[in-house]
Design an enzyme around this catalytic site. Sequence first.
Site, PDB file in Angstrom:
ATOM      1  CB  CYS A 160      -0.941   0.013   1.199  1.00  0.00           C
ATOM      2  SG  CYS A 160      -1.934  -1.463   1.309  1.00  0.00           S
ATOM      3  CG  HIS A 180      -3.296   3.294   2.950  1.00  0.00           C
ATOM      4  ND1 HIS A 180      -3.785   2.982   1.707  1.00  0.00           N
ATOM      5  CD2 HIS A 180      -3.215   2.116   3.616  1.00  0.00           C
ATOM      6  CE1 HIS A 180      -3.997   1.680   1.627  1.00  0.00           C
ATOM      7  NE2 HIS A 180      -3.655   1.138   2.779  1.00  0.00           N
ATOM      8  CG  ASN A 193      -6.583  -1.011   1.673  1.00  0.00           C
ATOM      9  OD1 ASN A 193      -5.925  -0.593   0.729  1.00  0.00           O
ATOM     10  ND2 ASN A 193      -6.023  -1.449   2.782  1.00  0.00           N
TER      11      ASN A 193
END
Length: 319
Positions: free
Chosen positions: A110, A244, A274
Amino acid sequence: MSFTILGTGKAVPEYVMTNDELSTMVETSDEWIRTRTGIEERRVCKSETLTDLTVTAAKAALEDAGITAAGLDLIICSTMRGENITPSQGCMIQKELGADCPAFDVNAACSGFIYALDIADGYFVRKKVKHVLIVSMDNLSNITDWTDRSTCVLFGDGGAAAVLGEGDDLLSINITAKGDDRVLIIPHGSNSSPFYEHEEKKAVLHMMGNEVYKFAVKAMADGITKSVQDAGLALSDVDCVIPHQANIRIINASAKNLDIDREKFFCNVQHYGNTSSGSVPLALDEASHSGFIKKGDIIAMCAFGAGLTTGSCVIRWNK
Ligand code: UT7
């Protein structure tokens, strides 16, 4: 002299999967997912391939930047898993765009977009490039365990791209890694060797959510604090945070820990879940095109993910 962001572009699959639809697949509910994560829906690839999405995002970013593929000096794709083991996803993007420049992939889960920005910074500093394309995209739906309610509700497909040009709008950047395959891992799938003696693990995402949560909340606060200090600024100078997009509770806790006004944090986790490496640039692109960020704004970006990796940076928005 490093870089400025000239343009961004996003790509997400068409299919919208709601929490209610997920509730028909595993024992969960819209209420649990919303209150524990903030996610309302996510996009899932059906007909689209990773190459389709990366190329769509790349073309949109080039158009936004006002340059053509012929003007690119480097392509970096951040992804955990390209369409093929080889050629790299970067080379697939280069082929489809008809560009003529080096291309490669970086895997930092990520945190991939910020790792790619840090790599690009080095190329600009060494004066090897004038224009760099970064495409950050993951296709997590094909490595999700759709029978595991503790993980399958969290992720989605999609991402975005950014075109960088010469400039001095990168004010600081930090990347970290803390080798750990215990709390978050996606093993490879099959091994074709008849000689291999180890047990094969299922090629799906395995995660200890609580452990990642604790790591994430600390990583966000530490990363943003350090990058803001390195930029010679105070937290109060930050106009916007692009975090994020993993869980709204992580974003809320970070705002509180940092004492930065929660309104300054851009959020689109409710629509996409996500998207791993795609998450930060997808948020940046939407923040830019919705007017959430304005020319001259000081933007802090921060990500964390498998590895365990983190990335944070401070940029001046100059579009
Ligand atoms: O990019 C990095 C990727 N990873 C992350 O960012 C993940 C970070 N972690 C998190 O976001 C949170 O830890 C989760 C959302 C994964 C979990 O939230 P939580 O509040 O920590 O829940 P929990 O794991 O402590 O589970 C609470 C309860 C459990 O039931 P019991 O043991 O209390 O009876 C779980 O079995 O919720 C249950 N549960 C669910 N219930 C309904 C877990 N998943 C679900 C679900 N639907 N989907």
